[in-house]
Write a protein that holds these residues in place. Sequence first.
Motif, short mmCIF file in Angstrom:
data_model
loop_
_atom_site.label_atom_id
_atom_site.label_comp_id
_atom_site.label_asym_id
_atom_site.label_seq_id
_atom_site.Cartn_x
_atom_site.Cartn_y
_atom_site.Cartn_z
N SER A 9 0.83 -1.21 0.00
CA SER A 9 0.00 0.00 0.00
C SER A 9 0.86 1.25 0.00
O SER A 9 2.06 1.19 0.30
N ASN A 192 1.25 0.18 6.23
CA ASN A 192 1.36 1.65 6.32
C ASN A 192 0.56 2.21 7.50
O ASN A 192 0.06 3.33 7.43
N ARG A 225 -9.28 -4.62 4.28
CA ARG A 225 -8.11 -5.49 4.06
C ARG A 225 -7.39 -5.84 5.35
O ARG A 225 -6.65 -6.82 5.40
N LYS A 229 -5.21 -9.59 7.59
CA LYS A 229 -4.01 -9.64 8.44
C LYS A 229 -4.33 -10.27 9.78
O LYS A 229 -3.55 -11.08 10.29
P1 ADP Z 1 -0.78 -3.96 2.76
O1 ADP Z 1 -1.11 -3.90 1.31
O2 ADP Z 1 0.23 -2.96 3.19
O3 ADP Z 1 -0.48 -5.34 3.25
P2 ADP Z 1 -3.53 -3.38 3.34
O4 ADP Z 1 -3.75 -2.08 2.63
O5 ADP Z 1 -4.03 -4.62 2.75
O6 ADP Z 1 -2.00 -3.53 3.66
O7 ADP Z 1 -4.10 -3.27 4.83
C1 ADP Z 1 -3.73 -2.21 5.67
C2 ADP Z 1 -4.83 -1.17 5.68
O8 ADP Z 1 -5.92 -1.64 6.47
C3 ADP Z 1 -4.45 0.14 6.33
O9 ADP Z 1 -3.80 1.00 5.42
C4 ADP Z 1 -5.81 0.70 6.74
O10 ADP Z 1 -6.32 1.54 5.72
C5 ADP Z 1 -6.73 -0.52 6.83
N1 ADP Z 1 -7.34 -0.74 8.15
C6 ADP Z 1 -8.64 -1.08 8.34
N2 ADP Z 1 -8.92 -1.23 9.64
C7 ADP Z 1 -7.78 -1.00 10.32
C8 ADP Z 1 -7.45 -1.02 11.72
N3 ADP Z 1 -8.36 -1.29 12.66
N4 ADP Z 1 -6.18 -0.76 12.06
C9 ADP Z 1 -5.24 -0.48 11.12
N5 ADP Z 1 -5.51 -0.44 9.78
C10 ADP Z 1 -6.75 -0.69 9.38
#
Ligand code: ADP
Length: 267
Positions: A9, A192, A225, A229
């Motif tokens: 991201s 991020n 997303r 995780k």
């Molecule tokens: P990456 O591609 O870096 O693995 P993602 O974009 O798939 O990560 O997932 C991270 C995103 O999840 C963050 O940028 C945020 O926008 C979103 N998000 C949703 N809920 C939460 C939360 N409770 N805490 C942190 N991030 C969150």
Amino acid sequence: MVVVKVGGSAGIDYDAVCADVAALWKEGRRLIVVHGGSGETNRVAEALGHPPRFVTSPSGYTSRFTDRQTLEIFEMVYCGKMNKGIVERLQRHGVNAVGLSGLDGRIFEGRHKDSVRAVENGKVKVLRGDHTGTVERVNTGLIELLLSGGYLPVLTPPGASYEGVAINVDGDRAAAALAAALGADALLLLSNVPGLLRDFPDERSLIREIPANEVEAYLDFAQDRMKKKVLGAAEAVAGGVRRVIFGDARAGAPVSAALAGAGTVVS
Ligand code: ADP
């Protein structure tokens, strides 16, 4: 052994991640890097006139609908630009990194799901022609072979179906399956954000610790997303990984910081 998953991201500092990985590797740490590429894939897909389509399942999980053309764009970005960009950075730091997708040597193997249930305009629809799947098996032999030869593996989706078809697998859950299969001490899920936030996007609401047996209860805090995780973390700890850390990859020494406990620690 530490599995470092770095997301795809906006805002992720790959130079910082690679410099830190290289320093730890030279100190003798056994590391594997798994990466994403969703932000760049969206940009390239738009530029090529085949914009991304995201679907939300009835249980609230968002995923990329991956038709054949999307899969090919996905491969260009994940296996090409992103993977080689990370390998090149590590090579510049003097680390002999080898970049492979989960399709190569069937590192990430699973069942091909051709159709997906998606909620659109309040209705559940079945969409066909999807090239997705979930990692069920990991070719640890190939990974061990690389590590024993002194090579640092840099891995990325897609994976391989049992029929040998490329499938888009979630990078966080693939990294979790890899960490469990290798009996890793730690899985770092770097993105991020500072970690899992109780009240997203308020960064002051960082959750610092989650007991391993309660991870699933924290799914409620994660939107879109981030849910994958949390699910990946639950799968990793269930698979015997002692620590999973949601960490920040935007600056500093992101891997060392996460290993030192910055972010959200699941243990
Ligand atoms: P990456 O591609 O870096 O693995 P993602 O974009 O798939 O990560 O997932 C991270 C995103 O999840 C963050 O940028 C945020 O926008 C979103 N998000 C949703 N809920 C939460 C939360 N409770 N805490 C942190 N991030 C969150």
